[in-house]
Design an enzyme around this catalytic site. Structure first.
Site, mmCIF file in Angstrom:
data_model
loop_
_atom_site.group_PDB
_atom_site.id
_atom_site.type_symbol
_atom_site.label_atom_id
_atom_site.label_comp_id
_atom_site.label_asym_id
_atom_site.label_seq_id
_atom_site.Cartn_x
_atom_site.Cartn_y
_atom_site.Cartn_z
ATOM 1 C CE LYS A 91 -3.888 1.968 2.669
ATOM 2 N NZ LYS A 91 -4.721 1.790 3.876
ATOM 3 C CB SER A 102 -7.942 3.816 2.808
ATOM 4 O OG SER A 102 -7.113 3.225 3.782
ATOM 5 C CB SER A 117 -8.115 0.984 5.782
ATOM 6 O OG SER A 117 -8.795 2.196 5.629
#
Ligand code: GLN
Length: 483
Positions: free
Chosen positions: A81, A156, A180
């Protein structure tokens, strides 16, 4: 060659590589080709590090069998990420503010991936600074849900979830401040785990809300998630909140006492999701586990509590983006307008909303009413779980009240977006480990079920998740990426 290596689990790729059945270069090449074929329609990656990945693979191919064996991720492509810093790849946090930023160091988890022989394929998309639940708030482009392209992948960590679900990588790192990892895992039909707070070093994770943030694994199977988790877990002198690796508590092989919190099935849940979870719970009881109704009475305050504490910490953490120290900077005549213009142009609307909310909650005169009260309620939420775990081994509940929604559906209604986080923020507020697993389908869209355990019972949680996974059909790729 096309062995469809991209369809394999990480543990299998590693085994095949150690056994000399396939080269690391072949593995990486196959994944890169698949990625190039499917990612243009999905948008999971912000940066693909093809050359570096191939160079790493060639080096791995020179390792002896023993060296391959010693490194648990040798032969395994991984995505990271883009709010986790990497020295040799850009780190943007999906923000204009860090558009051209290269970190001067690697996050501890990134160092651990390299040491374990993992191949870093690139950086995945997210909501700007990990603030959001849809990946629509990325400053660069949205990510599409591999199951239905007009739907969000969640957020996210939407890029990591979509990349794993579409076979671009078998495993990926996400971060979870209020859901997330788990929510995008649920929306994309994969496995995502938020470890106990302190189990994984946050050093090099771009801070959103430091008392809630944890890095964790995303994968298509529990054993792959466990493989990645065991590589990244452990104490780190560079993160004062990381915990010593105490011997993990003994795991009972079951049957377990499973608590089902009734507050997680009340207002706001899509009844079709409720039905999937009911059927899932029946499978568990048919398999001999004891299902108990229980109450977590402070659940109704969880969203409000989280949306005070997380923005408050964010407003403080994001003060460092001033146009002087990092990345983006506007031309300006004086220092104050430099700050103002840089922050105005560098941050997107959701990040600004959080900074305003958080600054207000911390401001003198309001601090006691908002921030302090939220901290007290946080303790009550933790106490709800303490009481629950006196009676049960695990708490099992839906991961989200709904399935993946359409682009734009919640864009102009932040509150609606926030309310979707109701079932995930509690584990962060209480510091518990939690994992989302595929539980079934609603109209061709995946539904996730969440297992939660006592703090530090991460291993027990993974063991239970693996046993529970065996009660469900195995992962199948979305039709459109199968070629
Ligand atoms: N969706 C939540 C939020 O917007 C959680 C985000 C996260 O876990 N990083 O804050």
């Amino acid at each position: 060659m096309s062995n469809r290596l991209w369809t394999e689990e990480a543990v299998r790729l590693h085994e095949m590589f150690v056994a000399g059945k396939v080269s690391c270069e072949e593995i990486v090449q196959d994944h890169l080709e698949h990625l190039a074929a499917v990612d243009p329609g999905i948008g999971a990656f912000l940066h693909v590090a093809a050359d570096q990945a191939l160079a790493q693979a060639k080096e791995a191919d020179r390792w002896s069998t023993e060296e391959r064996q010693m490194r648990p991720l040798s032969g395994v492509p991984i995505a990271v990420k883009d709010n986790i810093v990497t020295q040799r790849m850009p780190t943007t946090a999906a923000s204009r503010m860090l558009e051209k930023f290269y970190a001067p160091y690697n996050a501890t988890v990134v160092e651990k991936l390299y040491a374990a022989g993992g191949i870093l394929m690139g950086k995945t998309n997210l909501d700007e600074f990990a603030m959001g639940s849809s990946t629509e708030h990325s400053a660069f482009h949205p990510t599409r849900n591999p199951w239905q392209r007009d739907r969000v992948p969640g957020g996210s960590s939407g890029g990591s979830a979509a990349a794993v679900a579409a076979g671009m990588v078998p495993i990926a790192l996400g971060s979870d401040t209020g859901g997330s990892i788990r929510q995008p895992a649920a929306y994309c039909g994969i496995v995502g785990m938020k470890p106990t707070y302190g189990r994984v070093s946050r050093y090099g994770l771009i801070a959103f809300a430091s008392s809630l943030d944890q890095i964790g694994p995303m994968a298509r199977t529990v054993r792959d998630a466990a493989l990645l988790y065991h590589v990244i877990e452990g104490p780190d002198a560079r993160d004062a909140t990381s915990l010593p690796l105490t011997a993990s508590p003994p795991t009972r092989s079951g049957p377990w006492r499973i608590g089902v919190p009734r507050e997680y099935f009340q207002e706001g849940i899509d009844p079709r999701v409720g039905d999937v979870i009911d059927r899932y719970l029946r499978r568990l009881s048919d398999a001999g586990h004891e299902i108990r109704d229980l109450s977590l009475p402070h659940t109704r305050y969880a969203v409000a509590t989280y949306y005070l504490i997380a923005p408050a910490e964010a407003s403080s953490n994001l003060a460092r983006y001033d146009g002087v120290r990092y990345g983006f900077r506007c031309d300006a005549r004086d220092l104050v307008s430099l700050y103002e213009r840089t922050r105005d142009e560098g941050f997107g609307p959701e990040v600004k909303r959080r900074i305003l909310l958080g600054t207000h909650a911390l401001s003198s005169g309001y601090y006691d009413a908002y921030y302090l009260t939220a901290q007290k309620v946080r303790t009550l939420i933790r106490q709800d779980f303490d009481a629950a775990f006196n009676a049960v081994d695990f708490v099992v509940a839906p991961t989200t009240p709904d399935v993946a929604f359409r682009f734009g559906e919640r864009d102009d209604d932040p509150l609606k977006m926030y309310l979707g986080d109701i079932y995930t923020v509690t584990a962060n507020l209480a510091g518990l480990p939690a994992i989302s697993l595929p539980a079934g389908w609603v109209d061709g869209l995946p539904v996730g079920v969440q297992w939660m355990a006592r703090p530090l019972f991460d291993n027990a949680l993974l063991d239970a998740a693996q046993a529970a996974e065996a009660l469900m059909p195995p992962f199948q790729f979305p039709q459109e990426v199968r070629e």
